[in-house]
Motif scaffolding. Sequence first.
Motif, short mmCIF file in Angstrom:
data_model
loop_
_atom_site.label_atom_id
_atom_site.label_comp_id
_atom_site.label_asym_id
_atom_site.label_seq_id
_atom_site.Cartn_x
_atom_site.Cartn_y
_atom_site.Cartn_z
N ALA A 28 0.84 -1.19 0.00
CA ALA A 28 0.00 0.00 0.00
C ALA A 28 0.87 1.24 0.00
N VAL A 29 0.35 2.30 -0.60
CA VAL A 29 1.04 3.59 -0.61
C VAL A 29 0.10 4.63 0.00
N ALA A 77 -4.46 4.37 2.95
CA ALA A 77 -3.57 3.40 2.32
C ALA A 77 -4.21 2.92 1.02
N LEU A 78 -3.57 3.21 -0.11
CA LEU A 78 -4.03 2.78 -1.43
C LEU A 78 -3.36 1.46 -1.74
N ILE A 79 -4.14 0.39 -1.93
CA ILE A 79 -3.60 -0.93 -2.20
C ILE A 79 -3.11 -0.97 -3.64
N THR A 95 -8.87 1.90 -1.26
CA THR A 95 -8.18 2.50 -0.13
C THR A 95 -8.77 1.98 1.16
N VAL A 96 -7.94 1.92 2.18
CA VAL A 96 -8.36 1.52 3.52
C VAL A 96 -7.77 2.52 4.51
N PRO A 97 -8.37 2.64 5.68
CA PRO A 97 -7.78 3.52 6.69
C PRO A 97 -6.38 3.06 7.04
N LEU A 98 -5.52 3.99 7.40
CA LEU A 98 -4.14 3.67 7.71
C LEU A 98 -4.04 2.66 8.85
N HIS A 99 -4.93 2.75 9.85
CA HIS A 99 -4.85 1.82 10.97
C HIS A 99 -5.19 0.38 10.57
N ALA A 100 -5.78 0.20 9.38
CA ALA A 100 -6.17 -1.14 8.94
C ALA A 100 -5.19 -1.72 7.93
N SER A 101 -4.04 -1.09 7.77
CA SER A 101 -3.09 -1.57 6.78
C SER A 101 -1.79 -1.98 7.43
#
Length: 129
Positions: free
Chosen positions: A96-97, A103-105, A123-129
Amino acid sequence: MADRMFVVLESCAATGRTLTLAELAGQTGFPKSTLHRICWKLVELGALESRDHGFAIGTKLFALGSMSPQLRRMRAMSMPYLHDLVVRTGWMGNLAVLSDGRALIAEEVYGTAPSLPKVIGSTVPLHAS
């Protein structure tokens, strides 16, 4: 005009299914006549696909996004590490970036363990990556 096109593209991408003009009008707030022109122009450009009951994201966007030199280098450099992670854990690994605070997978590698649906490009929240 480009901002309206992106609103339409983002609406179609967010649902992951075919959207009718009426659904797009409800999501975007644009008049159906405007949406009709935008959608058919995006179909002509390959960014949307016309389906029986509406419009869906086309493959050209994936192809264009995949041509980013920075992203291509990062994906190539990360693959040995992602594969090693998957071999060691049996689970899915992804790259992810940071994009707009989320966070973009950008890449996924699957193992033998049950996995989540493919999420490249989401995209996912930063805490989930």
